[in-house]
Design a protein around this motif. Structure first.
Motif, PDB file in Angstrom:
ATOM      1  N   LYS A 217      -4.898  13.695  -0.616  1.00 40.53           N
ATOM      2  CA  LYS A 217      -5.456  13.082   0.600  1.00 40.53           C
ATOM      3  C   LYS A 217      -6.738  13.787   1.030  1.00 40.53           C
ATOM      4  O   LYS A 217      -7.722  13.156   1.387  1.00 40.53           O
ATOM      5  CB  LYS A 217      -4.429  13.166   1.740  1.00 40.53           C
ATOM      6  CG  LYS A 217      -3.615  11.916   1.879  1.00 40.53           C
ATOM      7  CD  LYS A 217      -2.864  11.918   3.191  1.00 40.53           C
ATOM      8  CE  LYS A 217      -2.256  10.571   3.416  1.00 40.53           C
ATOM      9  NZ  LYS A 217      -2.687   9.702   4.356  1.00 40.53           N
ATOM     10  N   VAL A 218      -6.687  15.131   1.004  1.00 40.86           N
ATOM     11  CA  VAL A 218      -7.872  15.910   1.396  1.00 40.86           C
ATOM     12  C   VAL A 218      -9.023  15.612   0.434  1.00 40.86           C
ATOM     13  O   VAL A 218     -10.165  15.400   0.855  1.00 40.86           O
ATOM     14  CB  VAL A 218      -7.544  17.424   1.399  1.00 40.86           C
ATOM     15  CG1 VAL A 218      -8.804  18.249   1.558  1.00 40.86           C
ATOM     16  CG2 VAL A 218      -6.566  17.754   2.505  1.00 40.86           C
TER      17      VAL A 218
ATOM     18  N   LYS B 148      -0.639   3.320  -2.662  1.00 36.70           N
ATOM     19  CA  LYS B 148      -2.107   3.302  -2.754  1.00 36.70           C
ATOM     20  C   LYS B 148      -2.699   4.467  -1.985  1.00 36.70           C
ATOM     21  O   LYS B 148      -2.167   4.866  -0.951  1.00 36.70           O
ATOM     22  CB  LYS B 148      -2.657   1.992  -2.185  1.00 36.70           C
ATOM     23  CG  LYS B 148      -2.601   0.848  -3.144  1.00 36.70           C
ATOM     24  CD  LYS B 148      -3.254  -0.357  -2.492  1.00 36.70           C
ATOM     25  CE  LYS B 148      -3.032  -1.605  -3.310  1.00 36.70           C
ATOM     26  NZ  LYS B 148      -3.433  -2.792  -2.560  1.00 36.70           N
TER      27      LYS B 148
ATOM     28  N   ILE C 224     -20.349   8.941   2.185  1.00 38.05           N
ATOM     29  CA  ILE C 224     -21.012   8.477   3.416  1.00 38.05           C
ATOM     30  C   ILE C 224     -22.289   9.285   3.665  1.00 38.05           C
ATOM     31  O   ILE C 224     -23.353   8.737   3.928  1.00 38.05           O
ATOM     32  CB  ILE C 224     -20.046   8.592   4.624  1.00 38.05           C
ATOM     33  CG1 ILE C 224     -18.930   7.559   4.500  1.00 38.05           C
ATOM     34  CG2 ILE C 224     -20.779   8.415   5.935  1.00 38.05           C
ATOM     35  CD1 ILE C 224     -17.809   7.731   5.499  1.00 38.05           C
TER      36      ILE C 224
ATOM     37  N   GLY D 228       0.798  -1.227   0.000  1.00 38.10           N
ATOM     38  CA  GLY D 228       0.000   0.000   0.000  1.00 38.10           C
ATOM     39  C   GLY D 228       0.823   1.265   0.000  1.00 38.10           C
ATOM     40  O   GLY D 228       0.292   2.341   0.269  1.00 38.10           O
TER      41      GLY D 228
ATOM     42  N   ARG E 223       1.247   9.942  -4.788  1.00 30.62           N
ATOM     43  CA  ARG E 223       2.236   9.255  -3.951  1.00 30.62           C
ATOM     44  C   ARG E 223       3.475   8.897  -4.773  1.00 30.62           C
ATOM     45  O   ARG E 223       4.595   9.003  -4.278  1.00 30.62           O
ATOM     46  CB  ARG E 223       1.617   7.969  -3.374  1.00 30.62           C
ATOM     47  CG  ARG E 223       0.681   8.251  -2.243  1.00 30.62           C
ATOM     48  CD  ARG E 223      -0.022   7.013  -1.758  1.00 30.62           C
ATOM     49  NE  ARG E 223      -0.574   7.285  -0.457  1.00 30.62           N
ATOM     50  CZ  ARG E 223      -0.013   6.940   0.682  1.00 30.62           C
ATOM     51  NH1 ARG E 223       1.103   6.268   0.695  1.00 30.62           N
ATOM     52  NH2 ARG E 223      -0.566   7.248   1.821  1.00 30.62           N
TER      53      ARG E 223
ATOM     54  N   TYR F  90       0.485  15.859  -2.720  1.00 28.87           N
ATOM     55  CA  TYR F  90       0.185  14.635  -1.963  1.00 28.87           C
ATOM     56  C   TYR F  90      -0.923  14.891  -0.939  1.00 28.87           C
ATOM     57  O   TYR F  90      -1.908  14.147  -0.856  1.00 28.87           O
ATOM     58  CB  TYR F  90       1.470  14.166  -1.292  1.00 28.87           C
ATOM     59  CG  TYR F  90       1.315  13.124  -0.222  1.00 28.87           C
ATOM     60  CD1 TYR F  90       0.869  11.847  -0.527  1.00 28.87           C
ATOM     61  CD2 TYR F  90       1.633  13.400   1.105  1.00 28.87           C
ATOM     62  CE1 TYR F  90       0.742  10.887   0.457  1.00 28.87           C
ATOM     63  CE2 TYR F  90       1.509  12.446   2.091  1.00 28.87           C
ATOM     64  CZ  TYR F  90       1.066  11.198   1.769  1.00 28.87           C
ATOM     65  OH  TYR F  90       0.945  10.248   2.744  1.00 28.87           O
ATOM     66  N   LEU F  91      -0.764  16.007  -0.180  1.00 27.88           N
ATOM     67  CA  LEU F  91      -1.768  16.314   0.848  1.00 27.88           C
ATOM     68  C   LEU F  91      -3.093  16.708   0.205  1.00 27.88           C
ATOM     69  O   LEU F  91      -4.163  16.376   0.719  1.00 27.88           O
ATOM     70  CB  LEU F  91      -1.257  17.432   1.763  1.00 27.88           C
ATOM     71  CG  LEU F  91      -0.128  17.024   2.705  1.00 27.88           C
ATOM     72  CD1 LEU F  91       0.411  18.218   3.460  1.00 27.88           C
ATOM     73  CD2 LEU F  91      -0.590  15.955   3.686  1.00 27.88           C
TER      74      LEU F  91
ATOM     75  N   MET G  86     -10.451  12.274   1.239  1.00 27.61           N
ATOM     76  CA  MET G  86     -11.221  12.307   2.478  1.00 27.61           C
ATOM     77  C   MET G  86     -12.589  12.957   2.254  1.00 27.61           C
ATOM     78  O   MET G  86     -13.617  12.453   2.698  1.00 27.61           O
ATOM     79  CB  MET G  86     -10.455  13.093   3.536  1.00 27.61           C
ATOM     80  CG  MET G  86     -11.141  13.165   4.860  1.00 27.61           C
ATOM     81  SD  MET G  86     -10.390  14.377   5.938  1.00 27.61           S
ATOM     82  CE  MET G  86     -10.881  15.901   5.195  1.00 27.61           C
TER      83      MET G  86
ATOM     84  N   ASN H  79     -14.832  10.738   0.317  1.00 29.53           N
ATOM     85  CA  ASN H  79     -15.315   9.672   1.190  1.00 29.53           C
ATOM     86  C   ASN H  79     -16.458  10.161   2.078  1.00 29.53           C
ATOM     87  O   ASN H  79     -17.487   9.497   2.240  1.00 29.53           O
ATOM     88  CB  ASN H  79     -14.143   9.206   2.063  1.00 29.53           C
ATOM     89  CG  ASN H  79     -14.187   7.721   2.287  1.00 29.53           C
ATOM     90  OD1 ASN H  79     -15.254   7.150   2.343  1.00 29.53           O
ATOM     91  ND2 ASN H  79     -13.031   7.101   2.394  1.00 29.53           N
ATOM     92  N   LYS H  80     -16.255  11.363   2.654  1.00 27.80           N
ATOM     93  CA  LYS H  80     -17.286  11.932   3.536  1.00 27.80           C
ATOM     94  C   LYS H  80     -18.564  12.178   2.759  1.00 27.80           C
ATOM     95  O   LYS H  80     -19.678  11.932   3.247  1.00 27.80           O
ATOM     96  CB  LYS H  80     -16.779  13.246   4.129  1.00 27.80           C
ATOM     97  CG  LYS H  80     -15.963  13.047   5.391  1.00 27.80           C
ATOM     98  CD  LYS H  80     -15.709  14.349   6.088  1.00 27.80           C
ATOM     99  CE  LYS H  80     -14.964  14.108   7.401  1.00 27.80           C
ATOM    100  NZ  LYS H  80     -14.546  15.317   8.055  1.00 27.80           N
TER     101      LYS H  80
ATOM    102  N   LYS I 142      -4.990   5.701   0.539  1.00 29.63           N
ATOM    103  CA  LYS I 142      -5.730   5.088   1.634  1.00 29.63           C
ATOM    104  C   LYS I 142      -6.941   5.908   2.083  1.00 29.63           C
ATOM    105  O   LYS I 142      -7.841   5.372   2.720  1.00 29.63           O
ATOM    106  CB  LYS I 142      -4.802   4.865   2.835  1.00 29.63           C
ATOM    107  CG  LYS I 142      -4.200   3.476   2.860  1.00 29.63           C
ATOM    108  CD  LYS I 142      -2.860   3.363   2.192  1.00 29.63           C
ATOM    109  CE  LYS I 142      -1.753   3.824   3.062  1.00 29.63           C
ATOM    110  NZ  LYS I 142      -0.430   3.666   2.431  1.00 29.63           N
ATOM    111  N   THR I 143      -6.951   7.188   1.758  1.00 31.77           N
ATOM    112  CA  THR I 143      -8.100   7.992   2.204  1.00 31.77           C
ATOM    113  C   THR I 143      -9.223   7.972   1.160  1.00 31.77           C
ATOM    114  O   THR I 143     -10.338   8.349   1.452  1.00 31.77           O
ATOM    115  CB  THR I 143      -7.686   9.457   2.448  1.00 31.77           C
ATOM    116  OG1 THR I 143      -6.892   9.890   1.366  1.00 31.77           O
ATOM    117  CG2 THR I 143      -6.934   9.609   3.742  1.00 31.77           C
ATOM    118  N   GLY I 144      -8.904   7.549  -0.029  1.00 27.05           N
ATOM    119  CA  GLY I 144      -9.907   7.554  -1.094  1.00 27.05           C
ATOM    120  C   GLY I 144     -10.396   6.156  -1.395  1.00 27.05           C
ATOM    121  O   GLY I 144     -10.816   5.424  -0.499  1.00 27.05           O
TER     122      GLY I 144
END
Lengths: 126, 152
Positions: free
Chosen positions: A100-101, A39, A111, A36, A51, A96-97, A104, A107-108, A41-43
């Motif tokens: 990630k944001v 990979k 959900i 990973g 990455r 990269y960040l 995230m 993902n939110k 991980k947050t998405g």
């Protein structure tokens, strides 16, 4: 005193080389977990180009700096890192960040949407 | 003269101690007593790019420091420019931020009833006495005994 300095020098060198060799060897043969590494991980958990670019930037900067140290003539201080490289590293981290944001938030959103859909479905059905 | 001799003796004692310590650490790492399987992994078992970057920069800076200390005659500690500190700062700052983002995501997923996927621990080193499995069994047994005592 000279013998003491020499002993300490070889001792430190042996420890450094030993540590780097063991960790490098274990990384190469897969005994150190690298699952990973590239990979997201947050998405969605798929391959992440953000990455990959950070990995390449990190390795390039590390290699470049090592070469700079080996070529330096001024031994009283570590060689200065060019500002361009710092900017490149900062940009690489920002990408990269940012990825990630984005992962995230996506993902939110997913959900929240699934929760809203879950709440509305029974109402519509009833 | 006495002070110089004392300095030499203390220096040799410290060098010997450090040498033994270094050899012991290397042997323990090689045998698997010091487990490095997850040296670049996060708490969920996935490899972390930030930790990997820390590892690379640590090796680069330590090797550079060693090289320059040895290159000086007599050996002396080199000046560390602010750019190197900035480099490590960017790396560390990004690590902290990424952990914050990941934790925020984990919390929201757990709150929604779908906790993030965790990898099963993978033993890749030489198994050693007192591995996780053995320790767990011992802990469970101990807990059971304690509970039974409490019940009785």
């Amino acid at each position: 005193m000279e013998a003491l300095a020499t002993a300490l020098r070889y001792e430190t060198l042996a420890l450094l080389i030993g540590l780097i060799s063991i960790i490098g060897y274990r990384l190469l043969i897969g005994k150190i977990n690298t699952d990973g590494l590239l990979k997201d991980k947050t998405g969605d958990g798929k391959f992440s180009p953000g990455r990959l670019q950070m990995l390449v930037t990190t390795l390039s900067i590390a290699l470049y700096y090592l070469l700079m140290v080996m070529k330096t003539t001024e031994t009283g201080r570590l060689p200065d890192m060019p500002t361009e490289f710092l900017v490149a590293l900062g940009g690489s981290h920002a990408i990269y960040l940012g990825g990630k944001v984005h992962g995230m938030l996506a993902n939110k959103l997913k959900i929240t949407l699934s929760q809203v859909m879950g709440k509305t479905k029974p109402e519509n059905g009833g | 003269m006495t002070v110089t001799l004392l300095g030499l003796v203390i220096g040799w004692i410290l060098t010997g101690f450090l040498g033994v310590l270094a050899v012991m650490i290397l042997i323990k790492i090689w045998k698997g007593d010091i487990d490095l399987n997850y040296i670049i992994s996060d708490e969920n078992g996935w490899a972390s790019l930030s930790r990997f970057q820390f590892l690379i920069f640590t090796f680069v800076v330590s090797m550079s420091l060693f090289y320059l200390i040895v290159a000086n005659a007599p050996p002396k500690y080199p000046i560390i420019p602010s750019e190197i500190l900035a480099l490590l700062g960017i790396s560390g700052g990004s690590y902290v931020l990424s952990k914050g983002i990941q934790n925020s995501r984990d919390v929201s997923m757990t709150a929604a009833g779908a906790p993030p996927e965790q990898k099963d621990p993978k033993i890749t080193n030489t198994p050693v006495a007192g591995t996780a499995e053995t320790t767990d069994t011992k802990t469970t047994t101990q807990t059971t005994v304690d509970l039974s005592k409490t019940t009785t």
